[in-house]
Motif scaffolding. Structure first.
Motif, PDB file in Angstrom:
ATOM      1  N   LEU A  68      20.072 -43.480  -1.398  1.00  0.00           N
ATOM      2  CA  LEU A  68      21.387 -43.134  -0.872  1.00  0.00           C
ATOM      3  C   LEU A  68      22.077 -44.347  -0.256  1.00  0.00           C
ATOM      4  CD1 LEU A  68      23.591 -41.085  -0.234  1.00  0.00           C
ATOM      5  CD2 LEU A  68      22.265 -40.369   1.772  1.00  0.00           C
ATOM      6  N   HIS A  79      23.923 -46.304  -2.804  1.00  0.00           N
ATOM      7  CA  HIS A  79      25.203 -45.713  -3.191  1.00  0.00           C
ATOM      8  C   HIS A  79      26.255 -45.874  -2.101  1.00  0.00           C
ATOM      9  CE1 HIS A  79      23.397 -42.978  -6.558  1.00  0.00           C
ATOM     10  NE2 HIS A  79      23.392 -44.269  -6.863  1.00  0.00           N
ATOM     11  N   THR A 109      18.070 -40.962  -4.125  1.00  0.00           N
ATOM     12  CA  THR A 109      19.411 -40.760  -3.577  1.00  0.00           C
ATOM     13  C   THR A 109      19.574 -39.351  -3.013  1.00  0.00           C
ATOM     14  OG1 THR A 109      20.389 -39.964  -5.657  1.00  0.00           O
ATOM     15  CG2 THR A 109      20.316 -42.343  -5.318  1.00  0.00           C
TER      16      THR A 109
END
Length: 501
Positions: A54, A57, A169
């Motif tokens: 995560l 991102h 993620t």
């Protein structure tokens, strides 16, 4: 000139925004569709390469915000994409004009994107430590969100654009400092999945305290008659909504001037009763119990949810359930109000275990007739009826449901398939069911009730329907009129009649 940064949801890259981006550019906006690391359209990345998480991102979005020429931007997060959007906004709040939640969950500090994953098979894969979640087949996308409006070619295109979603993620917690908490936000609700402005208004008026923040004047809402992928099914309408959101338009809930519904007065003025606290439940005792007149029937009131674990007061101290408990006691039964642990959409099994333990303890109490018990479920606790309908225990004389949800909704995440009353009612036999429905119900909730009644009719189940035509969800405190009072009294009389039969 408005600048949009469009962050896609699970499995997809920037190409999914093609039509929407074209319409926004035609309106004079700058547009940056984001392809997050590892989600390149049709390209899952080199085999064996370390997968992104995560934070990777979030960094993808922060890099766009750090471009020197980029003005303040409107960050749009679709589904999963709201997590990197919120992370980036928290790190660069001065670069963000507005955050748009496109059919996306309310995510907070410490939450993982996996909490919003609706596909139980995908959650099982995450639990086994897979590196990536495989792309759904053409006919499997419904497990990830409503596919309303997507015809065959559109679903085929979605599948063609998709790549496996990196597991890390979804499992890494979102970390927020609160720096972006004051930013203007807009929720775009896709109504085919069950989310509506009316539902939000109900949550603000009568739901848990954290929803009160949605009444802030900086928060606006739009509805789209679409499923989870409006950029494919309704690109023109979505582009118009995004432009309007950027201009600060949209529906505002308004700051409510009254306490939440569960703390407003009960619709009936009922006398006080002796209340005894036992573990996670309270007993509301009629005078006849104190007089030693023998065991009495019991009505167990099962609150809805999910509700946050730290919510105070807990449901058994709400005026709603204290009113119902006293009402049962006034009629000579023992009213039982219960705090169960339905804190998330994956908790129905735990809540059912809490209910079963409560019933076992009640049946062992010499003041209660162990073979005359009724269960009365509210709102989201309607799903907890399923095991009871599928195989009614002999001690259960009646079940009741007020403004219930009777089948899991597409956006409700990992609900155990055992908890679907629509599919379970065929096993109910002659078990009496007293169902109170409201005319001003959330359409998605109302659809589950209609589906349940159709299934009940097909198997000749014993259903009594009590209608409150002008009532809302939580009508028993929100709508204190004669129609509401009569509905509550009628339902209680019916339940007690079945208990005493």
């Amino acid at each position: 000139m408005t600048t949009f940064v469009l962050v896609p949801g699970w499995f997809t890259g920037g190409g999914i925004w093609q039509e929407v981006a074209g319409r926004l550019r035609a309106a004079g906006a700058q547009v940056h569709p984001v392809t997050l690391t590892g989600l390149g359209d049709g390209d899952p990345g080199p085999e064996g390469s370390p997968g992104p998480d995560l934070e990777t991102h979030i960094a993808d979005v922060v890099r766009l915000l750090d471009e020197p020429a980029a003005p303040e931007v409107v960050l749009v997060g679709h589904g999963y994409g709201i997590h990197p959007v919120l992370g980036a906004a928290d790190r660069r709040p001065e670069r963000v004009a507005r955050v748009v939640y496109l059919d996306a969950p309310l995510a907070g500090d410490g939450d993982t994107p996996a909490q919003a994953v609706p596909d139980r098979r995908a959650l099982d894969l995450l639990g086994r430590g897979v590196a990536a979640i495989p792309v759904p087949a053409v006919g499997e996308w419904e497990r990830w969100g409503s596919t309303a409006g997507l015809e065959g070619p559109a679903l085929a295109r979605l599948t063609a654009l998709a790549v496996p979603h990196p597991a890390a993620t979804l499992t890494q917690p979102l970390r927020l400092t609160g720096e972006a908490a004051a930013l203007p936000t807009t929720g775009v609700l896709c109504t085919a999945g069950g989310a509506t402005i009316a539902m939000v208004e109900n949550l603000v008026a009568g739901g848990p305290p954290q929803f009160r923040a949605l009444a802030d004047p900086k928060v606006t809402f739009f509805e789209l008659p679409a499923g989870h992928w409006p950029m494919l099914s309704h690109p023109e309408e979505l582009a118009e909504v995004l432009l309007a959101a950027a201009a600060g338009q949209g529906h505002r809930i308004g700051v409510p001037g009254e306490p939440p519904a569960y703390l407003r007065p009960f619709v009936l003025d009922v006398p006080d009763a002796t209340r005894e606290r036992v573990g996670r439940f309270d007993l509301h005792l009629p005078d006849s119990v104190a007089d030693g007149s023998g065991p009495r029937p019991a009505v167990v009131f099962v609150h809805g949810g999910p509700l946050p674990a730290g919510m105070r007061p807990t449901p058994r101290d709400w005026t709603t359930f204290r009113g119902y408990g006293r009402l049962a006691a006034a009629h000579g039964a023992i009213g039982v109000t219960l705090d169960h642990r339905l804190h998330g959409f994956g908790d129905f099994g735990r809540a059912a275990a809490d209910l079963a333990d409560t019933v076992d303890r009640l049946r062992a109490d010499p003041r209660i007739d162990p073979d005359r018990i009724a269960l009365w479920h509210f709102s989201g606790a309607g799903l907890l009826l399923a095991p009871l309908l599928a195989a009614p225990p002999p001690w259960l004389r009646c079940v009741a449901a007020s403004y219930p949800v009777l089948a899991p909704l597409p956006g409700w995440g990992p609900v155990d398939p055992r908890f679907c009353p629509v599919g379970a009612v065929s096993g109910a036999g002659r078990l009496p069911v007293v169902l109170t429905r409201v005319g001003r119900e959330n359409p998605a909730f109302a659809a589950t009730v209609a589906e349940f009644l159709a299934a009940a009719q097909a198997c000749d189940a014993q259903i009594e329907v009590i209608d409150v035509p002008d009532g809302r969800h939580a009508f028993d405190t929100l709508d204190p009129g004669p129609q509401s009072r009569e509905a509550v009294e009628r339902a209680m009389r019916s339940v007690l009649t079945h208990l005493r039969a």
